[in-house]
Design a protein around this motif. Structure first.
Motif, PDB file in Angstrom:
ATOM      1  N   ASP A  16      17.879  43.434  31.833  1.00  0.00           N
ATOM      2  CA  ASP A  16      18.198  44.653  31.091  1.00  0.00           C
ATOM      3  C   ASP A  16      17.818  45.901  31.883  1.00  0.00           C
ATOM      4  N   ALA A  76      20.315  46.419  34.370  1.00  0.00           N
ATOM      5  CA  ALA A  76      21.525  46.960  33.743  1.00  0.00           C
ATOM      6  C   ALA A  76      21.413  48.475  33.576  1.00  0.00           C
ATOM      7  N   GLU A 129      26.690  48.861  33.566  1.00  0.00           N
ATOM      8  CA  GLU A 129      27.498  47.703  33.202  1.00  0.00           C
ATOM      9  C   GLU A 129      28.782  47.681  34.037  1.00  0.00           C
ATOM     10  N   TYR A 138      27.383  45.125  35.643  1.00  0.00           N
ATOM     11  CA  TYR A 138      26.490  44.423  36.567  1.00  0.00           C
ATOM     12  C   TYR A 138      25.259  43.867  35.861  1.00  0.00           C
ATOM     13  N   GLY A 139      24.711  44.629  34.900  1.00  0.00           N
ATOM     14  CA  GLY A 139      23.527  44.157  34.210  1.00  0.00           C
ATOM     15  C   GLY A 139      23.789  42.876  33.444  1.00  0.00           C
ATOM     16  N   THR A 140      24.876  42.853  32.670  1.00  0.00           N
ATOM     17  CA  THR A 140      25.222  41.655  31.919  1.00  0.00           C
ATOM     18  C   THR A 140      25.555  40.501  32.861  1.00  0.00           C
ATOM     19  N   HIS A 168      18.287  50.149  27.362  1.00  0.00           N
ATOM     20  CA  HIS A 168      17.890  49.013  26.543  1.00  0.00           C
ATOM     21  C   HIS A 168      16.473  49.156  26.008  1.00  0.00           C
ATOM     22  N   ARG A 194      28.747  45.235  24.327  1.00  0.00           N
ATOM     23  CA  ARG A 194      27.694  44.497  25.029  1.00  0.00           C
ATOM     24  C   ARG A 194      27.535  43.104  24.432  1.00  0.00           C
TER      25      ARG A 194
END
Length: 380
Positions: free
Chosen positions: A69, A72, A77, A79-81, A226, A299
């Motif tokens: 997180d 991210a 995003e 990339y984080g997910t 987050h 997300r």
């Protein structure tokens, strides 16, 4: 000065508790685990060891999610997910490999785990996310192009991996020949690589929140962190890997306990796959539910559909390699009842994400399918 150093070490220990818990457990089992696991006849001792290892690995998985997180927030995003998904699938593949190679051969474990992941992700997690999000915000919007991209790849891979082997004539059961395994693994990797190129380079906007896209078009700044304090990209990347290592190493110990427990209790073989799925999906599931509650449905979609897709895309080639190396058969084709539930789940997912908004009714329908899956696991 000494007090300041002590406070800094205590602060680090609290912040990186999942890593330290996993590392201490890993060291103890590397030193004494062989003796502890040699005799599991006492159910109380074996149960306590299982709870200890499972809890350490689960806490470590939450630590992995926290660092993902933070990455991210730093990288943006999707990339984080994507980092989160790859890290979690690494844990899953390690667990499946360990259980497959522990004790007697378990040819259906990979299939059972993939089916459990799909049922938990596409029915339980999505169902709860839509119920929570719909209950708080009414209808929720998501990026239709991103959901279609996930499902457009998930459908053919799920069909080739879990349905088609049941109908092939080259083997007597729901397995594949070595040539078919190599070709299917190659197709899977190539298609997933194409998807990743679309997700991270060519069409990143497909996987962004609709509100973020509108802000980008109007020049407004995005601020959807987050809630975790970030340090730096190298720090979180290194800690993510360090937190992941004990989980992977402990997976072999957990595999012995799971194998012994299923055999001694006479539990359904599919229970092993469900336990693996719960361990690897619990952190992602909470992250998806939290995002839905904050009206960040995209997300949740990225986490849920990304987990299901990555499970098939990365687990299938991995277990096929294990099958070729060990010369052990891997049964991938699901049975008739499971096939009906799988087709129903994929069809419902297409309907749910066929529009641009979701509501609570769709979530309730997905939960009903998950409950039906549980009933069939324990009462086929």
């Amino acid at each position: 000065m000494e007090a300041t150093k002590s406070e800094s070490w205590l602060s680090l220990a609290r912040k990186e508790g999942p890593f330290f818990a996993g590392a201490v457990t890993m060291v103890l089992f590397l030193l004494y685990g062989k003796g502890w696991l040699a005799d599991l006849s006492n159910p109380w001792i074996s149960g306590l060891i299982f709870v200890w290892v499972f809890a350490a690995m689960l806490w470590g998985a939450f630590g992995v999610v926290r660092h993902a997180d933070c990455l991210a927030d730093l990288l943006g995003e999707p990339y984080g997910t994507l980092i989160l998904t790859v890290a979690v699938i690494t844990i899953e593949v390690a667990l499946i490999s360990a259980v497959m190679l522990a004790g007697e051969n378990n040819p259906t474990l990979a299939r059972d785990t993939m089916l459990a992941v799909i049922m938990i992700v596409l029915n339980l997690m999505i169902g709860l996310a839509l119920l929570i999000g719909g209950g708080r915000h009414g209808e929720q919007e998501f990026n239709l192009q991103g959901a279609r991209a996930y499902l457009g790849v998930l459908l053919p891979l799920a069909t080739m991996s879990m349905i088609l082997p049941r109908f092939t004539q080259s083997t007597a059961d729901a397995t594949l020949t070595p040539f078919q395994e190599v070709m299917f693994a190659t197709f899977t990797i190539l298609l997933y690589a194409t998807f990743l190129a679309i997700q991270t380079v060519r069409h990143r906007s497909f996987f962004m929140e609709p509100a973020d896209l509108r802000q980008t078009e109007t020049g407004e700044e995005e601020n959807h962190g987050h809630g975790h304090p970030t340090v730096s990209t190298p720090y979180h990347a290194i800690m993510l890997i360090l937190t992941l290592v004990p989980i992977v190493i402990l997976s072999k110990k957990l595999a012995v306990l799971v194998e012994f427990g299923i055999e001694s209790l006479g539990a359904p073989a599919a229970l092993g796959g469900i336990l693996v799925a719960i361990l690897v999906l619990a952190p992602e599931g909470l992250a998806a539910l939290e995002a839905a509650g904050k009206n960040r449905l995209q997300r949740s979609v990225n986490i849920c559909l990304g987990s299901a897709l990555a499970t098939i895309s990365l687990t299938v080639p991995a277990v096929m390699v294990i099958s070729l190396v060990t010369a052990e058969d891997i049964i991938l084709g699901v049975g008739p009842a499971e096939m009906a539930l799988l087709i129903l789940t994929l069809g419902m997912s297409m309907l749910t994400f066929g529009g641009v908004k979701t509501n609570m009714l769709q979530g309730a329908a997905h939960l009903v399918v998950f409950l039906a899956y549980l009933v069939l696991v324990f009462n086929p």
